[in-house]
Design an enzyme around this catalytic site. Structure first.
Site, PDB file in Angstrom:
ATOM      1  N   GLU A 163      51.545  29.332  24.359  1.00  0.00           N
ATOM      2  CA  GLU A 163      50.416  29.160  25.151  1.00  0.00           C
ATOM      3  C   GLU A 163      49.272  27.935  24.110  1.00  0.00           C
ATOM      4  O   GLU A 163      48.595  27.782  24.658  1.00  0.00           O
ATOM      5  CB  GLU A 163      49.422  29.835  25.494  1.00  0.00           C
ATOM      6  N   SER A 222      49.004  33.646  31.098  1.00  0.00           N
ATOM      7  CA  SER A 222      49.580  31.630  31.608  1.00  0.00           C
ATOM      8  C   SER A 222      50.781  32.001  32.061  1.00  0.00           C
ATOM      9  O   SER A 222      51.259  30.226  32.148  1.00  0.00           O
ATOM     10  CB  SER A 222      49.433  31.018  30.493  1.00  0.00           C
ATOM     11  N   TYR A 243      47.605  24.788  34.880  1.00  0.00           N
ATOM     12  CA  TYR A 243      46.770  23.964  34.821  1.00  0.00           C
ATOM     13  C   TYR A 243      47.552  22.820  34.659  1.00  0.00           C
ATOM     14  O   TYR A 243      46.745  21.414  34.285  1.00  0.00           O
ATOM     15  CB  TYR A 243      47.814  24.389  33.059  1.00  0.00           C
ATOM     16  N   ARG A 248      38.606  39.198  32.257  1.00  0.00           N
ATOM     17  CA  ARG A 248      39.158  38.050  33.202  1.00  0.00           C
ATOM     18  C   ARG A 248      40.512  39.166  34.373  1.00  0.00           C
ATOM     19  O   ARG A 248      41.289  39.513  33.117  1.00  0.00           O
ATOM     20  CB  ARG A 248      39.774  36.918  33.604  1.00  0.00           C
ATOM     21  N   ASP A 255      43.400  39.737  37.653  1.00  0.00           N
ATOM     22  CA  ASP A 255      43.528  39.782  37.802  1.00  0.00           C
ATOM     23  C   ASP A 255      44.226  40.925  39.343  1.00  0.00           C
ATOM     24  O   ASP A 255      45.007  41.283  38.692  1.00  0.00           O
ATOM     25  CB  ASP A 255      44.489  38.578  37.680  1.00  0.00           C
ATOM     26  N   GLU A 283      46.429  42.775  35.301  1.00  0.00           N
ATOM     27  CA  GLU A 283      46.212  42.664  34.890  1.00  0.00           C
ATOM     28  C   GLU A 283      44.916  42.110  34.386  1.00  0.00           C
ATOM     29  O   GLU A 283      44.644  41.457  35.004  1.00  0.00           O
ATOM     30  CB  GLU A 283      47.175  41.799  33.578  1.00  0.00           C
ATOM     31  N   ASN A 343      42.716  40.073  30.889  1.00  0.00           N
ATOM     32  CA  ASN A 343      42.563  39.013  30.319  1.00  0.00           C
ATOM     33  C   ASN A 343      41.593  39.076  29.101  1.00  0.00           C
ATOM     34  O   ASN A 343      40.719  38.365  29.747  1.00  0.00           O
ATOM     35  CB  ASN A 343      42.682  37.585  30.685  1.00  0.00           C
ATOM     36  N   GLY A 367      40.704  31.476  29.471  1.00  0.00           N
ATOM     37  CA  GLY A 367      40.956  29.994  29.457  1.00  0.00           C
ATOM     38  C   GLY A 367      39.497  30.187  29.856  1.00  0.00           C
ATOM     39  O   GLY A 367      38.953  30.147  30.242  1.00  0.00           O
TER      40      GLY A 367
END
Length: 292
Positions: free
Chosen positions: A7, A133, A196, A235, A237, A253, A255, A259
């Site tokens: 990443e 990612s 992205y 964060r 998801d 998951e 994070n 980002g």
């Protein structure tokens, strides 16, 4: 920022944006691409605080956090234990499950076994157990006769989990506050390009959801943040199968290094609740620690 993980490019982007925001917030800021000489560079620079904009292995898995603890340099985001735990997807799911949070069945398998035959009834997803990612994700569709032919670059052990259909939702937690729910709309799988590449996805926030589902997302994200021992920002998801109502909500998951460009999901949610990007970065710096 940067570093050697898969990443790296995402991290460089996050780092540049955060550095600019921190300067706007009044901080003297040095951009440091993390290489093998990281400890020597940090000793030379002697920073008051490290803003961790690394993503993926080494930067998000407790490694750099341990180095910073050893050097007694306060740093942003989660500490050693939460970072290591959350980048291990299977162990994270075990924490969710023990707390009664909804997850799909999953297992760890040798990549060679996954290539040789189905280790789970399709549809299922194969991914590295310790990357983010959407790096290295394979979707095996319902009715697939052949197993996925994983790339040689995949790790020897991979995570295989039942496919969770439905809408892609996410919630940012800042401090001890869940911010809002975003509905992520794409034309297909929410893969690396969808995340992205410009125009790869659309973000609807706050998500248009039944109140009980919206509230469950907010509650589950905050519980996950606290259960995993996260600090600063995280964060979480979700997938939501709307045909099943609230019972269709699944955690994917959490994070700890989301980002961090102004249009990334977490900063976008912060802006929605009245926290501009420079202020968000300032808040993370002021929360920095090397003691927890």
């Amino acid at each position: 920022m940067g570093g050697p993980s898969a990443e790296r490019e995402v991290s460089l982007s996050s780092g540049r944006e955060c550095a600019a925001a921190l300067r706007e917030a009044g901080f003297e800021t040095i951009e440091l691409d993390a290489g093998r000489d990281l400890a020597a560079r940090l000793a030379e620079l002697s920073p008051d605080v490290v803003f961790n904009a690394l993503h993926g292995r080494w930067g998000e898995d407790g490694c750099v956090q341990g180095l910073l603890e050893w050097m007694r340099i306060p740093y942003t985001h989660s500490g050693v234990l939460a970072s290591a735990l959350t980048l291990d997807k299977q162990r994270t799911k075990a924490v969710y499950q023990d707390a009664g949070l909804p997850v799909v069945p999953s297992l760890l398998a040798k990549a060679s076994d996954v290539r040789a035959g189905h280790v789970m009834t399709p549809p299922y997803v194969v991914k590295p157990n310790d990357e983010g990612s959407s790096v290295g994700i394979y979707l095996v569709h319902d009715g697939a006769t052949a197993p996925p032919q994983l790339a040689d670059s995949m790790p020897e052990e991979v995570l295989v989990e039942a496919y969770a259909p439905g809408r892609e939702l996410t919630v940012t937690v800042l401090g001890n506050r869940a911010l809002t729910v975003t509905d992520i709309l794409t034309d297909g799988w929410y893969d690396y390009d969808a995340k992205y590449v410009e125009g790869g996805s659309r973000h609807v926030l706050p998500a248009d959801l039944p109140p009980e589902v919206f509230d469950a997302c907010m509650d589950h994200a905050l519980r996950a943040h606290l259960l995993l021992g996260c600090r600063g920002i995280s964060r979480t998801d979700f997938r939501w199968d709307e045909g099943k109502g609230a019972a269709g909500l699944i955690l994917l998951e959490t994070n700890t290094q989301p980002g961090m460009t102004p249009t990334s999901l977490a900063p976008e949610q912060a802006a929605h609740v009245g926290i501009p990007f420079p202020e968000l970065c300032r808040m993370l710096v002021e929360d920095a620690s090397c003691d927890r």
